[in-house]
Each structure stands twice: as C-alpha cells, then as structure tokens.
Design a protein around this motif. Structure first.
Motif, PDB file in Angstrom:
ATOM      1  N   ASP A  77     -19.260  28.988 -21.911  1.00 51.64           N
ATOM      2  CA  ASP A  77     -18.661  29.050 -20.569  1.00 51.64           C
ATOM      3  C   ASP A  77     -17.256  28.468 -20.599  1.00 51.64           C
ATOM      4  N   TYR A  78     -17.052  27.490 -21.473  1.00 48.83           N
ATOM      5  CA  TYR A  78     -15.736  26.879 -21.682  1.00 48.83           C
ATOM      6  C   TYR A  78     -15.545  26.717 -23.178  1.00 48.83           C
ATOM      7  N   ALA A 136     -30.577  22.281 -12.474  1.00 41.78           N
ATOM      8  CA  ALA A 136     -29.948  23.109 -11.440  1.00 41.78           C
ATOM      9  C   ALA A 136     -29.067  24.165 -12.095  1.00 41.78           C
ATOM     10  N   SER A 137     -28.418  23.812 -13.216  1.00 42.18           N
ATOM     11  CA  SER A 137     -27.580  24.763 -13.950  1.00 42.18           C
ATOM     12  C   SER A 137     -27.409  24.278 -15.382  1.00 42.18           C
ATOM     13  N   VAL A 138     -27.130  25.210 -16.281  1.00 39.87           N
ATOM     14  CA  VAL A 138     -26.821  24.843 -17.676  1.00 39.87           C
ATOM     15  C   VAL A 138     -25.625  25.664 -18.137  1.00 39.87           C
ATOM     16  N   LYS A 139     -24.566  25.002 -18.542  1.00 36.00           N
ATOM     17  CA  LYS A 139     -23.409  25.689 -19.115  1.00 36.00           C
ATOM     18  C   LYS A 139     -23.097  25.095 -20.481  1.00 36.00           C
ATOM     19  N   ILE A 140     -22.258  25.813 -21.222  1.00 39.39           N
ATOM     20  CA  ILE A 140     -21.942  25.418 -22.595  1.00 39.39           C
ATOM     21  C   ILE A 140     -20.436  25.305 -22.767  1.00 39.39           C
ATOM     22  N   CYS A 141     -20.009  24.214 -23.411  1.00 39.01           N
ATOM     23  CA  CYS A 141     -18.602  24.048 -23.768  1.00 39.01           C
ATOM     24  C   CYS A 141     -18.518  23.781 -25.265  1.00 39.01           C
ATOM     25  N   THR A 142     -17.800  24.614 -25.998  1.00 37.38           N
ATOM     26  CA  THR A 142     -17.604  24.360 -27.431  1.00 37.38           C
ATOM     27  C   THR A 142     -16.113  24.219 -27.729  1.00 37.38           C
ATOM     28  N   MET A 143     -15.816  23.419 -28.726  1.00 37.26           N
ATOM     29  CA  MET A 143     -14.414  23.290 -29.145  1.00 37.26           C
ATOM     30  C   MET A 143     -13.917  24.635 -29.635  1.00 37.26           C
TER      31      MET A 143
END
Ligand code: IMP
Ligand code: MG
Length: 177
Positions: A136-137, A115-122
């Motif tokens: 995204d975050y 439904a959606s794909v987001k990315i969070c990296t340190m």
C-alpha cells in the motif's frame, strides 16, 4: 556492489512516507507490526516519522522456495502476542518480492479481526511478483537486481549498512534474482 539509494535519499523518502501515513490515518491509532529481521531498520526509522499514537509489535517469518511448492512455504516463526481486533494494522517490512510472505502474513492477521491491514515496504521489487498483492506504501521500486543494506541481507551479510546497494550478479553467485 553499487549504491542504489544513499542514507540521505532514504531519510527523505521516510519523511515523505511518514507524512503520507500520518495524514491518511489522521485521528486513528496505528498498530505497527515490523517483520524481522529485514524490516528492523526501516521500522525504527519509519515509526519516528509517523506522528500518530502507535503501538508496535514484531513478527518473524521464514519462507522456503522449494520445487514442491511453487508459491513457497511461508512459516510464521514468531507471531505477534497482542490483540489486534478492531485495530488499524500496518505491516512494515524491508521488501516485497514474489509477495508470498506478506500475503500469507496479511491473511493470517485478518483472521484476528483487525479494522484494517495495510503493508508498507522499503522496496517494491516488482519483476518477480507472483502473488496478487502489492504494498500500500513503499519507499523505492526496483525492476531488476538483488538489494542489500538497510536491513536487507544476502546470506546474513550487509544488513547493518546504512544505505541501499545492488549486488553484482557475480556477488550473488549466479544470475540476479
Ligand atoms: P517474498 O518473495 O515477497 O515472499 O519475499 C521473501 C523475502 O525474500 C523477503 O522478505 C526478503 O527477506 C527476501 N528478499 C527478496 N528479494 C530480496 C532482495 O533483493 N534482497 C534481499 N532480500 C530479498
Ligand atoms: Mg524479509
């Protein structure tokens, strides 16, 4: 090697990220995919700061920057095994540098019909960004240097350190990358 962010700063940042993500996905179930090996420590801490129902998976990527391929060749060494169609996917990794690895993996996942794909990296390491993508975050943004600790390595060293450090240029055997 000098401390970039202490354990305490990392813990506070992860609480903020967990709050933000929990708010933005309120009422949904998350499917969180950690990227090995670099993302393992961040993944373990972040999932505990997210207060939503979530399923987890791991994938392993490998990237080889070589002269034949200016964009680097990204290989999915181990793919996820779960079905993600219709799911809200969050990819969690240690760092986005050129962006090629996570762009390739995101495109790969999109073919599975989430439904959606987001990315969070340190870390959002912006100065070498080449692919048209950004997290995204992110926890911290850096504009120079090579970072180790908290899952990040230099030639497999320093991954287990609980804080984030910047290597001196002479420790990386060349100019900072
Ligand atoms: P990409 O250039 O965004 O595709 O990132 C590829 C990989 O390079 C990351 O997942 C990290 O494993 C590694 N990397 C890039 N910059 C750093 C750094 O400053 N410290 C440790 N690893 C890094
Ligand atoms: Mg990595």
């Amino acid at each position: 090697m000098k401390v970039l962010h202490s354990e305490g700063e990392i813990a506070r940042k992860i609480r903020d990220l967990g709050d933000t993500i929990s708010r933005e996905y309120d009422g949904k179930e998350l499917f969180i995919i950690g990227i090995l090996k670099g993302g393992f420590m961040f993944m373990a801490d972040l999932v505990r700061a997210i207060t939503l129902p979530a399923k987890i998976e791991f994938a392993r990527l490998s990237s080889y920057a070589n002269s034949d391929s200016p964009t680097g060749d990204v290989t999915i060494v181990d793919d996820i095994h779960a079905v993600i169609s219709g799911r809200h996917v969050l990819i969690v990794d240690d760092i986005m540098d050129t962006g090629h690895s996570l762009l390739a993996f995101k495109e790969h996942l999109k073919k599975k019909g989430p439904a959606s794909v987001k990315i969070c990296t340190m870390i959002d390491k912006t100065f070498r960004r080449d692919a048209s993508i950004s997290p995204d975050y992110y926890g911290f943004r850096i504009t120079e240097g090579f970072v180790v600790g908290y899952g990040l390595d230099f030639a497999e060293q320093y991954r287990t350190l609980p804080a984030l450090y910047v290597l001196d240029p002479d420790e990386t055997g060349g100019p900072p990358t």
